[in-house]
Scaffold this motif. Structure first.
Motif, PDB file in Angstrom:
ATOM      1  N   TYR A  21       0.827  -1.209   0.000  1.00 50.18           N
ATOM      2  CA  TYR A  21       0.000   0.000   0.000  1.00 50.18           C
ATOM      3  C   TYR A  21       0.862   1.259   0.000  1.00 50.18           C
ATOM      4  O   TYR A  21       1.888   1.321   0.699  1.00 50.18           O
ATOM      5  CB  TYR A  21      -0.891   0.042   1.240  1.00 50.18           C
ATOM      6  CG  TYR A  21      -2.078  -0.904   1.215  1.00 50.18           C
ATOM      7  CD1 TYR A  21      -3.337  -0.461   0.816  1.00 50.18           C
ATOM      8  CD2 TYR A  21      -1.937  -2.230   1.589  1.00 50.18           C
ATOM      9  CE1 TYR A  21      -4.429  -1.324   0.797  1.00 50.18           C
ATOM     10  CE2 TYR A  21      -3.021  -3.103   1.570  1.00 50.18           C
ATOM     11  CZ  TYR A  21      -4.248  -2.641   1.174  1.00 50.18           C
ATOM     12  OH  TYR A  21      -5.318  -3.498   1.154  1.00 50.18           O
ATOM     13  N   SER A  22       0.449   2.265  -0.756  1.00 46.01           N
ATOM     14  CA  SER A  22       0.982   3.620  -0.588  1.00 46.01           C
ATOM     15  C   SER A  22       0.216   4.237   0.578  1.00 46.01           C
ATOM     16  O   SER A  22      -1.021   4.207   0.593  1.00 46.01           O
ATOM     17  CB  SER A  22       0.751   4.455  -1.848  1.00 46.01           C
ATOM     18  OG  SER A  22       1.426   3.889  -2.945  1.00 46.01           O
ATOM     19  N   ILE A  23       0.932   4.792   1.547  1.00 45.10           N
ATOM     20  CA  ILE A  23       0.285   5.287   2.761  1.00 45.10           C
ATOM     21  C   ILE A  23       0.205   6.810   2.739  1.00 45.10           C
ATOM     22  O   ILE A  23       1.217   7.501   2.575  1.00 45.10           O
ATOM     23  CB  ILE A  23       1.040   4.818   4.018  1.00 45.10           C
ATOM     24  CG1 ILE A  23       1.118   3.285   4.046  1.00 45.10           C
ATOM     25  CG2 ILE A  23       0.360   5.345   5.283  1.00 45.10           C
ATOM     26  CD1 ILE A  23       1.948   2.729   5.182  1.00 45.10           C
ATOM     27  N   LEU A  24      -1.010   7.316   2.896  1.00 42.94           N
ATOM     28  CA  LEU A  24      -1.240   8.748   3.065  1.00 42.94           C
ATOM     29  C   LEU A  24      -1.572   8.993   4.523  1.00 42.94           C
ATOM     30  O   LEU A  24      -2.237   8.182   5.162  1.00 42.94           O
ATOM     31  CB  LEU A  24      -2.413   9.207   2.186  1.00 42.94           C
ATOM     32  CG  LEU A  24      -2.353   8.830   0.703  1.00 42.94           C
ATOM     33  CD1 LEU A  24      -3.617   9.309  -0.008  1.00 42.94           C
ATOM     34  CD2 LEU A  24      -1.111   9.410   0.044  1.00 42.94           C
ATOM     35  N   ILE A  25      -1.126  10.120   5.050  1.00 34.73           N
ATOM     36  CA  ILE A  25      -1.336  10.421   6.463  1.00 34.73           C
ATOM     37  C   ILE A  25      -2.491  11.402   6.633  1.00 34.73           C
ATOM     38  O   ILE A  25      -2.545  12.437   5.977  1.00 34.73           O
ATOM     39  CB  ILE A  25      -0.066  11.041   7.101  1.00 34.73           C
ATOM     40  CG1 ILE A  25       1.129  10.112   6.891  1.00 34.73           C
ATOM     41  CG2 ILE A  25      -0.292  11.322   8.583  1.00 34.73           C
ATOM     42  CD1 ILE A  25       0.965   8.749   7.506  1.00 34.73           C
TER      43      ILE A  25
END
Length: 200
Positions: free
Chosen positions: A72-76
């Motif tokens: 997964y690409s993680i966005l905060i």
């Protein structure tokens, strides 16, 4: 629509405010954390992008590690207390420049019992970028849901904890058993979910 043209958005930034002590997404459910059930089911499908919106790594380090391992690409979401809309807005802002993505599939990390077959049904019911396809138990519209690119501008205006409910209510409704759409909000929900469910 083929999953290869869809970005899967896993919303995993909730504050667990109704769960009491601890992080509900890390609570054990049938031998693994709640979040891992959804994370693995979604990651097993051939989506164009796997994107997760999570709290800062200092607040959820194990979840970050699990998401990264599954690709997964993680966005905060720095302000998860503002509700689910903030996470949706961050995800849409990330996806908009990715031109081959024709829509998003919004998945909730605290819905551990949604089977791959239901995610597939939602995607197959989406005809084009104008499509909106929601889940329903026969009474109300809910995620998981497909939202086509044409509606991204509307998603960017969302505020609060209602998410895209109004938009989903206007879309195609794909019905499934209410137990599969149950989310984990309280310790009682977790206890009720301990018995394995058959997919449907």
């Amino acid at each position: 629509m083929r999953t290869e043209r869809i970005a899967a958005i896993l919303l995993a930034a909730g504050t667990s405010s109704r769960f009491g002590e601890g992080d509900k997404l890390m609570a054990d459910l049938r031998g693994k954390p709640v979040v891992q059930h959804t994370m693995e089911t979604v990651a097993s499908m051939a989506f164009a992008e796997l994107i997760a919106v999570a709290r800062p790594i200092g607040q959820a380090p194990v979840i970050h590690r699990k998401l990264e391992r599954r690709g997964y690409s993680i966005l905060i979401n720095e302000r998860p207390e503002e509700g689910i809309s903030g996470s949706i807005v961050r995800a849409v802002e990330h996806v908009m420049p990715i031109r081959h993505v024709r829509g998003i599939l919004i998945c909730l990390a605290d819905m551990p019992d949604v089977p791959q077959t239901h995610y597939n049904r939602l995607c197959l019911a989406a005809a084009d970028i104008r499509s909106v396809v929601a889940s329903t138990d026969g009474f109300s519209s809910s995620p998981p849901a497909f939202i086509g690119r044409k509606h991204f501008g509307e998603l960017l205006t969302l505020r609060g904890d209602q998410g895209a409910r109004a938009l989903l209510s206007r879309g195609i409704q794909i019905e499934t058993h209410s137990a599969l759409l149950r989310d984990i909000d309280t310790p009682e929900d977790l206890m009720n979910g301990q018995s394995a469910l058959d997919g449907g």
